[in-house]
Design a protein around this motif. Structure first.
Motif, PDB file in Angstrom:
ATOM      1  N   LEU A   1       0.684  -1.248   0.012  1.00 31.87           N
ATOM      2  CA  LEU A   1       0.100  -0.099  -0.031  1.00 31.87           C
ATOM      3  C   LEU A   1       0.789   1.324  -0.026  1.00 31.87           C
ATOM      4  CD1 LEU A   1      -2.575  -1.006   2.646  1.00 31.87           C
ATOM      5  CD2 LEU A   1      -2.940  -0.812   0.265  1.00 31.87           C
ATOM      6  N   LEU A   2       0.688   2.112  -0.724  1.00 32.74           N
ATOM      7  CA  LEU A   2       1.291   3.255  -1.012  1.00 32.74           C
ATOM      8  C   LEU A   2       0.394   4.563  -0.765  1.00 32.74           C
ATOM      9  CD1 LEU A   2       4.064   4.668  -1.709  1.00 32.74           C
ATOM     10  CD2 LEU A   2       3.294   4.779  -4.089  1.00 32.74           C
ATOM     11  N   ALA A   3       0.746   5.293   0.185  1.00 36.18           N
ATOM     12  CA  ALA A   3       0.191   6.721   0.568  1.00 36.18           C
ATOM     13  C   ALA A   3       0.738   7.703  -0.227  1.00 36.18           C
ATOM     14  CB  ALA A   3       0.131   7.040   1.826  1.00 36.18           C
ATOM     15  N   CYS A   4      -0.075   8.582  -1.040  1.00 33.42           N
ATOM     16  CA  CYS A   4       0.473   9.620  -1.814  1.00 33.42           C
ATOM     17  C   CYS A   4      -0.214  10.835  -1.339  1.00 33.42           C
ATOM     18  CB  CYS A   4       0.321   9.293  -3.255  1.00 33.42           C
ATOM     19  SG  CYS A   4       0.786  10.605  -4.293  1.00 33.42           S
ATOM     20  N   GLY A   5       0.661  11.982  -1.080  1.00 35.05           N
ATOM     21  CA  GLY A   5       0.159  13.296  -0.877  1.00 35.05           C
ATOM     22  C   GLY A   5       0.414  14.540  -1.819  1.00 35.05           C
ATOM     23  N   ASP A   6      -0.251  15.416  -2.097  1.00 39.22           N
ATOM     24  CA  ASP A   6      -0.019  16.267  -3.193  1.00 39.22           C
ATOM     25  C   ASP A   6      -0.130  17.663  -2.793  1.00 39.22           C
ATOM     26  OD1 ASP A   6      -2.836  17.239  -3.273  1.00 39.22           O
ATOM     27  OD2 ASP A   6      -3.387  15.289  -4.521  1.00 39.22           O
ATOM     28  N   ARG A   7       0.237  18.721  -3.747  1.00 40.60           N
ATOM     29  CA  ARG A   7       0.373  19.810  -3.315  1.00 40.60           C
ATOM     30  C   ARG A   7      -1.162  20.718  -2.872  1.00 40.60           C
ATOM     31  NH1 ARG A   7       4.813  22.365  -4.130  1.00 40.60           N
ATOM     32  NH2 ARG A   7       6.358  21.573  -5.714  1.00 40.60           N
ATOM     33  N   LYS A   8      -2.098  20.020  -3.411  1.00 39.67           N
ATOM     34  CA  LYS A   8      -3.573  20.706  -2.870  1.00 39.67           C
ATOM     35  C   LYS A   8      -4.255  20.141  -1.802  1.00 39.67           C
ATOM     36  CE  LYS A   8      -4.783  21.555  -7.935  1.00 39.67           C
ATOM     37  NZ  LYS A   8      -6.084  21.446  -8.832  1.00 39.67           N
TER      38      LYS A   8
ATOM     39  N   HIS B   1      -7.738  17.745   4.451  1.00 37.81           N
ATOM     40  CA  HIS B   1      -6.725  18.641   4.407  1.00 37.81           C
ATOM     41  C   HIS B   1      -6.858  19.857   3.423  1.00 37.81           C
ATOM     42  CE1 HIS B   1      -3.736  17.345   7.230  1.00 37.81           C
ATOM     43  NE2 HIS B   1      -3.806  16.070   6.760  1.00 37.81           N
ATOM     44  N   GLN B   2      -6.706  20.987   3.625  1.00 38.75           N
ATOM     45  CA  GLN B   2      -6.810  22.144   2.637  1.00 38.75           C
ATOM     46  C   GLN B   2      -5.681  22.626   1.910  1.00 38.75           C
ATOM     47  OE1 GLN B   2     -10.193  22.814   1.810  1.00 38.75           O
ATOM     48  NE2 GLN B   2     -10.580  21.179   3.014  1.00 38.75           N
ATOM     49  N   GLY B   3      -4.353  22.237   2.455  1.00 42.43           N
ATOM     50  CA  GLY B   3      -3.202  22.690   2.022  1.00 42.43           C
ATOM     51  C   GLY B   3      -1.993  21.702   1.831  1.00 42.43           C
ATOM     52  N   GLU B   4      -1.155  21.915   0.986  1.00 43.79           N
ATOM     53  CA  GLU B   4      -0.113  20.940   0.601  1.00 43.79           C
ATOM     54  C   GLU B   4       0.363  20.041   1.627  1.00 43.79           C
ATOM     55  OE1 GLU B   4       4.525  21.244  -0.472  1.00 43.79           O
ATOM     56  OE2 GLU B   4       3.136  22.798  -1.565  1.00 43.79           O
ATOM     57  N   ILE B   5       0.411  18.598   1.223  1.00 44.67           N
ATOM     58  CA  ILE B   5       0.838  17.749   2.249  1.00 44.67           C
ATOM     59  C   ILE B   5       2.306  17.887   2.291  1.00 44.67           C
ATOM     60  CG2 ILE B   5       0.679  15.236   2.862  1.00 44.67           C
ATOM     61  CD1 ILE B   5      -2.066  16.439   2.803  1.00 44.67           C
TER      62      ILE B   5
ATOM     63  N   LEU C   1      -2.074   6.298   9.654  1.00 49.93           N
ATOM     64  CA  LEU C   1      -1.450   6.941   8.776  1.00 49.93           C
ATOM     65  C   LEU C   1      -1.360   8.665   9.179  1.00 49.93           C
ATOM     66  CD1 LEU C   1       0.062   7.443   5.854  1.00 49.93           C
ATOM     67  CD2 LEU C   1      -1.900   8.295   5.056  1.00 49.93           C
ATOM     68  N   LEU C   2      -0.387   9.124   9.447  1.00 46.50           N
ATOM     69  CA  LEU C   2      -0.268  10.447   9.963  1.00 46.50           C
ATOM     70  C   LEU C   2       0.246  11.413   8.744  1.00 46.50           C
ATOM     71  CD1 LEU C   2       1.560  11.606  13.100  1.00 46.50           C
ATOM     72  CD2 LEU C   2       1.992  12.795  10.904  1.00 46.50           C
ATOM     73  N   SER C   3      -0.547  12.493   8.726  1.00 47.38           N
ATOM     74  CA  SER C   3      -0.393  13.501   7.742  1.00 47.38           C
ATOM     75  C   SER C   3      -0.368  14.703   8.512  1.00 47.38           C
ATOM     76  CB  SER C   3      -1.745  13.333   6.678  1.00 47.38           C
ATOM     77  OG  SER C   3      -2.753  13.934   7.353  1.00 47.38           O
ATOM     78  N   ALA C   4       0.880  15.621   7.752  1.00 45.83           N
ATOM     79  CA  ALA C   4       0.946  17.088   8.200  1.00 45.83           C
ATOM     80  C   ALA C   4       0.745  17.852   7.070  1.00 45.83           C
ATOM     81  CB  ALA C   4       2.362  17.048   8.843  1.00 45.83           C
ATOM     82  N   SER C   5       0.221  18.871   7.151  1.00 47.47           N
ATOM     83  CA  SER C   5      -0.153  19.770   6.048  1.00 47.47           C
ATOM     84  C   SER C   5       0.267  21.260   6.382  1.00 47.47           C
ATOM     85  CB  SER C   5      -1.574  19.452   5.720  1.00 47.47           C
ATOM     86  OG  SER C   5      -2.192  20.480   4.597  1.00 47.47           O
ATOM     87  N   GLN C   6       0.195  22.041   5.211  1.00 47.05           N
ATOM     88  CA  GLN C   6       0.496  23.473   5.165  1.00 47.05           C
ATOM     89  C   GLN C   6      -0.897  24.203   5.868  1.00 47.05           C
ATOM     90  OE1 GLN C   6       2.145  25.398   2.063  1.00 47.05           O
ATOM     91  NE2 GLN C   6       4.091  24.180   1.970  1.00 47.05           N
ATOM     92  N   ASP C   7      -2.060  23.372   5.906  1.00 43.22           N
ATOM     93  CA  ASP C   7      -3.073  24.157   6.519  1.00 43.22           C
ATOM     94  C   ASP C   7      -3.147  24.169   8.242  1.00 43.22           C
ATOM     95  OD1 ASP C   7      -3.654  21.599   7.492  1.00 43.22           O
ATOM     96  OD2 ASP C   7      -5.313  21.325   5.963  1.00 43.22           O
ATOM     97  N   ARG C   8      -1.883  23.774   8.531  1.00 40.79           N
ATOM     98  CA  ARG C   8      -1.538  23.666   9.904  1.00 40.79           C
ATOM     99  C   ARG C   8      -2.254  22.929  10.796  1.00 40.79           C
ATOM    100  NH1 ARG C   8       0.313  29.880  11.805  1.00 40.79           N
ATOM    101  NH2 ARG C   8       1.579  30.329  10.061  1.00 40.79           N
TER     102      ARG C   8
END
Length: 708
Positions: free
Chosen positions: A302-309, A329-333, A345-352
């Protein structure tokens, strides 16, 4: 004030050689002998310091010294390369003293390395990883350093220095002994991080190293870069084995759990899967926008992929099933990271925000509202904690059950400007542009106290009094404060200044416009008289002030005719005051009354720092001409010129026995010198934009430094 430079009276010799048991009236005298032979030691400087009286004596060939004086005095023997027992003695009235001297062994600086770091990062944290035993968190920062933090108490216990630009990526080898770090300049370093030693340095990339990943067997390292390549490295051999070309910046990569495949993502929104058996691309697809983060699940393909949006998709790479989208999320991952069991799965984003996703339920389980842009995230190996880092320079340590922040790793928020070690060696004080003074307990390698509420602008200089009962601070707010030794409160604020003339619309007058400050401009340097009664201050306002510390009253003012004054240093005996700054000369003054006695000429650039040898015979100067000079004060001439730095020499400090000199420079190096031969003994490099200040421990076995 009196100064004597080699006073051996026949009266003393008669007294001692005759074995006279009764001290002569008004005579302070003594002998200094070698511990090994009990023979007298010649050429020892004996500092006799009283209330406003200072004597500098020197022992004769049989170790005798003496002076005609009466009162309360502190007697301190000093000779370069020797230690003494006792280190000093107090005497009331006349009397006879004896000291024992022991030659100090030469130091082996080849074994010196970074032993502790007493700060958090000074710039944003770009990457974090856990040690395999979960005891430490390793963090990369734009301040060019890698921090090593104890997870139990949040204390940063060490720092790795060696690369010459911002550190952007980290990866720990599977067995946990080696750490890879990638930098903005394209370099990759391999560290034995527990020993704080760099074991390999790779320089194949031509641009920013964006991500690093170890193969599961620990033999290979993969690196991605803005130069459009993924490179594979044989770590044991220290060589590049392959380069995988991409169209556009490669922002992220990840090994599959079984080590068979490598995934890479580009700013052009393409994900590529590479079979490592033959290095062929076996699959690729286009994401919705630029691919910024990839993470293989530990057990599955399984591959998790995050994008700029802000989109996250999780796909079984070799299955025909649809990818699962995780929306929120509302900002880049910025970062994706699986827990060790693959359930979260932990995700951090520019949406703070930081989000925890329950993979079994395909839904968001928790959301953390961060105060800043989180750039780095990493799970502990036990899956019970995770670490976060970002633009605010802090590292937060969180637990899962219940979800809460356990610790925050912090230090000074901005540039540390000054260091001063307490005379007993227990506390190190640091002053910063964040207007804060911190006391660090050196035995425990941790912060003990924080002093705030006095300075309203950056602190430029701090210094302990010789007795260790006060700490003085000065800064850009033009103020000087005196703090108690326990760091509980500011005891005094020096404001009684000499008035200076100025012109205004109504004409010429003597006045002071700002009555609640100590100088008319930044206070840049402070130095105590050896008896702790007086404090000298140097300022951008082109003056040196001499203050009665107890009364907070200015007693003398010295004017520099050529401009600002950067450094001031009181001699160990208290009889001389050295200062320098704008202009290439060093001025030597008698402090009370202030009178120039000598000018030292030789530098071709302005004077940045000054330091006396502990016996008061020599003065070291650091200059913008990229040199250090050692001056023989008695002869008033240059003794040695130390060349090697390639930029402004910012700081010089003698070791406690004055056999060695440490120097720091804007060229990013720390150098250790043999004072008399002028030989460079050790070079430490990789200190970012340079070194701001240095402080030897009183025992001479450690040195603290501050980065610019």
């Amino acid at each position: 004030m009196k100064r004597t430079t080699a006073l051996i009276l026949s009266l003393f010799l008669m007294l001692f050689t005759a074995g006279c048991e009764k001290d002569a009236e008004n005579i302070i005298a003594g002998r200094i002998v070698l511990e090994s032979t009990q023979a007298g030691l010649e050429g020892v400087s004996v500092l006799v310091i009283g209330a406003g009286e200072y004597y500098t004596l020197e022992t004769d060939k049989d170790g005798y010294w003496g002076v005609e004086a009466q009162g309360d005095f502190t007697v301190i023997p000093r000779k370069i390369g020797y230690s003494f027992r006792p280190a000093q003695s107090e005497i009331r009235g006349a009397g006879r003293l004896q000291f024992t001297a022991e030659a100090e062994p030469e130091s082996d600086f080849s074994k010196w390395r970074a032993a502790a770091i007493l700060r958090a990062h000074t710039q944003r944290v770009s990457a974090v990883v856990w040690s395999v035993d979960d005891r430490y968190i390793l963090s990369a920062s734009d301040d060019w350093t890698i921090g090593i933090t104890a997870a139990a108490d949040g204390q940063m216990v060490n720092s790795l220095l060696g690369q010459s630009s911002a550190i952007k990526s980290l990866a720990l080898s599977p067995e946990g002994s080696l750490l890879a770090s990638g930098a903005k300049d394209g370099s990759i370093a391999i560290w034995d991080w527990r020993a704080a030693e760099m074991v390999h340095y790779f320089s194949g990339h031509t641009d920013w190293v964006t991500d690093l990943a170890w193969s599961p067997d620990g033999k290979s390292l993969a690196s991605s870069s803005w130069d459009g390549t993924v490179r594979l490295w044989d770590v044991a051999a220290g060589v590049e084995t392959h380069a995988l070309q991409h169209n556009g910046w490669v922002l992220t990569l990840s090994f599959s759990g079984d080590g068979r495949f490598l995934a890479s993502g580009t700013n052009g929104a393409f994900v590529s899967i590479w079979d490592l058996a033959d290095l062929q691309k076996v699959k690729s697809w286009e994401a919705e926008s630029g691919v910024t983060a990839l993470a293989w699940a530990p057990q599955d393909l399984l591959l998790a992929c995050g994008d700029r949006k802000g989109g996250i998709s999780v796909a079984d790479v070799f299955s025909a099933s649809e990818a699962v989208d995780l929306a929120g999320h509302q900002g880049e991952i910025n970062n994706l990271s699986w827990s060790s069991d693959g359930k979260i799965l932990l995700s951090a984003s520019q949406d703070r925000t930081v989000r925890l996703w329950d993979w079994e339920r395909r839904e968001e389980a928790e959301k953390i509202l961060a105060q800043d842009n989180i750039l780095a995230a990493a799970w502990s190996f036990d899956g019970r904690r995770f670490a976060l880092g970002g633009n605010n320079r802090e590292i937060g340590i969180w637990r899962i059950e219940p979800l809460e922040r356990m610790l925050t790793v912090t230090g000074h928020k901005t540039l540390v400007k000054s260091l001063s070690w307490s005379p007993d060696g227990r506390l190190l004080a640091s002053g910063s542009a964040d207007r804060v003074i911190k006391f660090w307990d050196m035995a425990a390698n941790q912060k003990e106290k924080t002093l705030t509420g006095a300075h309203v602008e950056a602190i430029e200089t701090i210094t302990w009094s010789p007795q260790g009962n006060y700490l003085a601070s000065g800064g850009q707010d033009r103020n000087i404060y005196l703090w108690d030794k326990d760091g509980e409160r500011a005891l005094a604020h020096f404001t009684d200044r000499f008035k200076k003339p100025f012109f205004h619309a109504e004409g010429f007058e003597f006045a002071v416009g700002l009555r609640n400050v100590s100088h008319e401009d930044w206070v840049l340097s402070l130095s105590w008289s050896p008896d702790g009664r007086y404090l000298a201050s140097a300022s951008w306002d082109e003056t040196v002030g001499i203050w009665d510390a107890a009364a907070g009253k200015q007693l003398e003012q010295i004017k520099n005719q050529t401009g600002w004054i950067r450094s001031v240093a009181w001699s160990p005996a208290g009889s001389l005051l050295a200062w320098g700054g704008d202009g290439n000369d060093i001025h030597i003054y008698s402090p009370r009354p202030a009178k120039e006695v000598m000018v030292l000429k030789g530098h071709t650039g302005w004077i940045r720092d000054l330091a006396w040898s502990y016996d008061g015979k020599y003065l070291a100067s650091a200059s913008a001409d990229e040199t250090i000079r050692i001056w023989d004060i008695e002869k008033g001439r240059e003794l040695t010129k130390l060349a090697g730095h390639t930029d402004l020499v910012t700081v010089v400090r003698f070791s406690p026995d004055s056999r060695y000199l440490a120097s720091g420079s804007s060229d990013g190096t720390l150098r250790l010198w043999d004072v008399f031969s002028g030989r460079e003994l050790r070079l430490f490099s990789g200190f970012g934009g340079g070194l701001e200040a240095l402080a030897w421990s009183p025992a001479g076995d450690a040195q603290m430094m501050m980065l610019l």
